[in-house]
Design an enzyme around this catalytic site. Structure first.
Site, PDB file in Angstrom:
ATOM      1  N   GLU A  45     -35.666   3.654  11.002  1.00  0.00           N
ATOM      2  CA  GLU A  45     -34.874   3.113   9.892  1.00  0.00           C
ATOM      3  C   GLU A  45     -35.618   1.989   9.180  1.00  0.00           C
ATOM      4  OE1 GLU A  45     -30.321   3.997  11.402  1.00  0.00           O
ATOM      5  OE2 GLU A  45     -31.415   2.328  12.303  1.00  0.00           O
ATOM      6  N   GLU A  91     -31.086   9.618  18.573  1.00  0.00           N
ATOM      7  CA  GLU A  91     -29.724   9.203  18.913  1.00  0.00           C
ATOM      8  C   GLU A  91     -28.799  10.376  19.213  1.00  0.00           C
ATOM      9  OE1 GLU A  91     -31.255   5.813  16.271  1.00  0.00           O
ATOM     10  OE2 GLU A  91     -31.588   7.957  16.562  1.00  0.00           O
TER      11      GLU A  91
END
Length: 264
Positions: free
Chosen positions: A118, A138
């Site tokens: 990110e 994730e």
């Protein structure tokens, strides 16, 4: 807050280029709440120090740029509701990178995972080494990224490639990432940092108002319809052309010399 966890985010100023350094190499720079707070504490300075014109973001150590959040430290963000509202509390390190107004060049190597991915996507230019490996893992543990992963990846590499990363949850090697547009260049590992500095310095040598407005306009292109963007671009261009730096650029062109931009 957990006190046994080590690591820091360090800020160094080298001329008009700032270095943001993830400094927890023994844990692949996995981010703790303390490191998150440190990252966010620098944003005002980076945005408002007129001498800083570009930023290089990198992580120390041989294993990788960043392994994302340290999952053993997530409880220190507070309750589920407090964690949900972390943007408002200046407690999201990937969001912090997104909020930097100056152009950001990420120097990547090894693992770029989760929140590290990110931060990379929140940067403007990404340089990687042949051993760079991206992963949005994730989904393997029961959730997806919450600091831009499902949004910034789509804008960066398109929905198909984003789905490959987000739903498959496996690593993407450097060459595939280059084809996707997730990184812009691959250079030898020992050259990644120097190349990122070279790009950042080249940006810093440009007119700072024009550079920041260009970054802003690229962001707008990702968010608004094309016809509106074209009109907005013309307004931004017209403003840039009224600056002292634009006049200096025209003089330098006519006089066949390098312009001396001052950010005015």
């Amino acid at each position: 807050m957990s006190t046994q966890l080590t690591g820091s985010v360090d800020l160094e100023i080298h001329g008009n280029v700032a270095h943001l350094i993830l400094n927890r190499p023994e844990k692949i720079n996995a981010m703790t709440v303390k490191m998150d707070e440190e990252m966010n504490s620098y944003i005002y300075q980076l945005n408002n120090n007129l001498d800083i014109r570009a930023v290089v973001l990198y992580g120390k150590g041989e294993k990788g740029f960043c392994a994302g959040s340290d999952l053993t430290d997530l409880g220190d963000y507070g309750s589920n509701w407090e964690y949900r509202n972390r943007f408002d509390r200046n407690l999201d390190y990937a969001r912090a990178i997104w909020l930097i107004k100056k152009p950001v060049v990420a120097a990547l190597h090894g693992w770029v995972v989760g929140g590290g991915l990110e931060m990379a996507c929140a940067s403007d230019v990404r340089v990687g080494s042949p051993d760079t490996k991206f992963q949005a893992g994730e989904i393997r543990w029961g959730w997806h990224g919450g600091s831009g992963q499902t949004q910034l990846l789509v804008h960066t590499v398109g929905p198909g490639n984003a789905n490959l990363l987000l739903l498959h949850g496996e690593k993407v090697e450097a060459e595939a990432a280059l084809r996707m547009g997730l990184i812009q260049e691959i250079v030898a590992k020992e050259q990644v940092f120097d190349r990122a500095i070279e790009i950042a310095q080249s940006i810093a040598d440009k007119a700072p108002i024009a550079a920041q407005m260009t970054k802003h306009m690229v962001r707008m292109a990702q968010s608004i319809p094309l016809e509106v963007g074209l009109l907005y671009e013309n307004d931004s261009f017209s403003y840039c052309m009224t600056t002292e730096d634009a006049a200096e650029g025209q003089r330098a062109f006519a006089e066949k010399r390098k312009p001396n931009f001052k950010g005015r």
